[in-house]
Enzyme design. Sequence first.
Site, mmCIF file in Angstrom:
data_model
loop_
_atom_site.group_PDB
_atom_site.id
_atom_site.type_symbol
_atom_site.label_atom_id
_atom_site.label_comp_id
_atom_site.label_asym_id
_atom_site.label_seq_id
_atom_site.Cartn_x
_atom_site.Cartn_y
_atom_site.Cartn_z
ATOM 1 N N ASN A 131 -9.290 -0.595 -8.165
ATOM 2 C CA ASN A 131 -10.504 -0.767 -7.386
ATOM 3 C C ASN A 131 -11.067 0.618 -7.065
ATOM 4 O O ASN A 131 -11.844 0.788 -6.132
ATOM 5 C CB ASN A 131 -10.266 -1.549 -6.087
ATOM 6 C CG ASN A 131 -9.324 -0.846 -5.142
ATOM 7 O OD1 ASN A 131 -8.119 -1.050 -5.219
ATOM 8 N ND2 ASN A 131 -9.846 -0.005 -4.248
ATOM 9 N N HIS B 88 -10.077 -7.215 -4.375
ATOM 10 C CA HIS B 88 -9.773 -6.166 -3.401
ATOM 11 C C HIS B 88 -10.254 -6.577 -2.017
ATOM 12 O O HIS B 88 -11.151 -7.408 -1.887
ATOM 13 C CB HIS B 88 -10.504 -4.896 -3.860
ATOM 14 C CG HIS B 88 -10.605 -3.810 -2.846
ATOM 15 N ND1 HIS B 88 -11.702 -3.626 -2.034
ATOM 16 C CD2 HIS B 88 -9.732 -2.855 -2.511
ATOM 17 C CE1 HIS B 88 -11.504 -2.579 -1.259
ATOM 18 N NE2 HIS B 88 -10.321 -2.099 -1.519
ATOM 19 N N LYS C 4 0.862 -1.185 0.000
ATOM 20 C CA LYS C 4 0.000 0.000 0.000
ATOM 21 C C LYS C 4 0.896 1.232 0.000
ATOM 22 O O LYS C 4 1.674 1.442 0.932
ATOM 23 C CB LYS C 4 -0.886 -0.030 1.259
ATOM 24 C CG LYS C 4 -1.727 1.197 1.515
ATOM 25 C CD LYS C 4 -2.713 1.513 0.414
ATOM 26 C CE LYS C 4 -3.615 0.354 0.068
ATOM 27 N NZ LYS C 4 -4.576 0.633 -0.992
HETATM 28 O O1 LIG Z 1 -6.753 -1.720 -2.588
HETATM 29 C C1 LIG Z 1 -7.190 -0.770 -2.005
HETATM 30 O O2 LIG Z 1 -7.333 0.296 -2.597
HETATM 31 C C2 LIG Z 1 -7.566 -0.898 -0.594
HETATM 32 O O3 LIG Z 1 -7.298 -1.906 -0.022
HETATM 33 C C3 LIG Z 1 -8.242 0.169 0.094
HETATM 34 C C4 LIG Z 1 -8.181 0.004 1.588
HETATM 35 O O4 LIG Z 1 -9.157 0.784 2.185
HETATM 36 C C5 LIG Z 1 -6.795 0.309 2.135
HETATM 37 O O5 LIG Z 1 -6.229 1.373 1.434
HETATM 38 C C6 LIG Z 1 -6.821 0.634 3.582
HETATM 39 O O6 LIG Z 1 -7.504 -0.085 4.321
HETATM 40 O O7 LIG Z 1 -6.123 1.565 3.988
HETATM 41 MG MG LIG Z 2 -6.425 -0.577 -4.444
#
Ligand SMILES: O=C([O-])C(=O)C[C@H](O)[C@@H](O)C(=O)[O-]
Ligand SMILES: [Mg+2]
Length: 422
Positions: free
Chosen positions: A267, A318, A189
């Site tokens: 996503n 996702h 991430k």
């Molecule tokens: O693939 C993604 O964009 C995510 O998993 C979104 C999520 O909400 C993630 O960014 C998080 O939980 O911080």
């Molecule tokens: Mg994503």
Amino acid sequence: MTSPITDVTITPVAFHDPALLNNVGVHEPFALRSVVEVRTADGVVGLGESYGDAAHLERLHRAVPHLLGTDVFDLHALARAVATSLGHTPARAGDLLGQVVQDAADRVLSPFEVACLDAQGRLTGRPVSDLLGGAVRDEVAFSAYAFYKWAAHPGGEEDGWGPALDPAGIVTQVRRVVDEFGFTAVKLKGGVFPPQEEVEAVRALRAEFPDLPLRLDPNGAWTPDTSVRVAQELDGVLEYLEDPTPGVPGMAEVSRRLEGAMPLATNMCVVAFEDLPPAVAQDAVQVVLSDHHYWGGLRRTQGLGRICEVFGLGLSMHSNSHLGISLAAMTHLAAATPNLDYACDTHWPWKRADEDVVVPGALGFAGGAVRVPTGPGLGVDLDRDALARLHEQYERCGLRARDDTTYMRTVDPGFTPHRGSW
Ligand SMILES: O=C([O-])C(=O)C[C@H](O)[C@@H](O)C(=O)[O-]
Ligand SMILES: [Mg+2]
């Protein structure tokens, strides 16, 4: 066989979440979910799981009176009942991070559809994967999901994972989950540090894990120029680059300039069926991340899979923070969707092992994969004591919606999310 719905229960729950960083801020100390129980005239109870924020809970509750009397085998009637209950509610609803707008009715339908499929499976003695056309694989691969993170929440105790604020911290974190869970793919991430630092983290992962597919997801934090530069630097290193920049036009520009050199996944810019035509027309993305929680349940997500196949798009999955009912649903779905063949995202390792609403033991990771349950329905059972504990935690924690940005500003008052700006 018919089995009308006689009762529906929705229980909001909260479970601990570490201080995970993303482009809009930092995860709060608790993640919110809702547990849906659908009872039928035969005394069977089907389970579903969904988001736990107040606005979504209100929509779930609004649907309940419309669902009573619906046959759990009649999923079209279920969808009509949900649509009727929402009336003039705006068709799209903000996601948990307020960055994209998903289909409000599909988000509401999802946990009820999953619960009905679970009930169907319990009534017929068949696993949900059979009801989805049959499992084409007997285990489903998931991906490690690395986050930059703090060692603890502000003022809280250390969570045992340590900090991860540089490439070495990310490598240590991924080494631990790969050793513990056996993951065979890794997603980082991003959108947290300047893009070049995140490129270095990916390079460090490549050096440590020469054979694992790697993905980077800055959640639309970058400009198209940065996206193109990073994609070129990581050409041959990443399996795909996920949502480098926001929106279909921005992703289409990046895709065009890359001339197919790096698959772009999303996503964020394709989150509902009506997003598909412009994305396909502009060749904005090459991989769509499905998520049954906002694509309207398991069968509609299989429909998404078919559309992706027709248009030559890859299909991945996702995940937000989730519990065992969702892990079971995700596993059945991926098992029964032939072209869902990327390792799926899951936040699972970030959840404490002793916090769940299902009886432990039904689901486990080996070699980075979960075996598809073969018992009736989803193959998981509700642990009512655990449900009560996590509901009490929901009552106590005081959180009623996810707000990573406001939480970050308690530490860094000047924090401004990067959205297509880095
Ligand atoms: O693939 C993604 O964009 C995510 O998993 C979104 C999520 O909400 C993630 O960014 C998080 O939980 O911080
Ligand atoms: Mg994503």
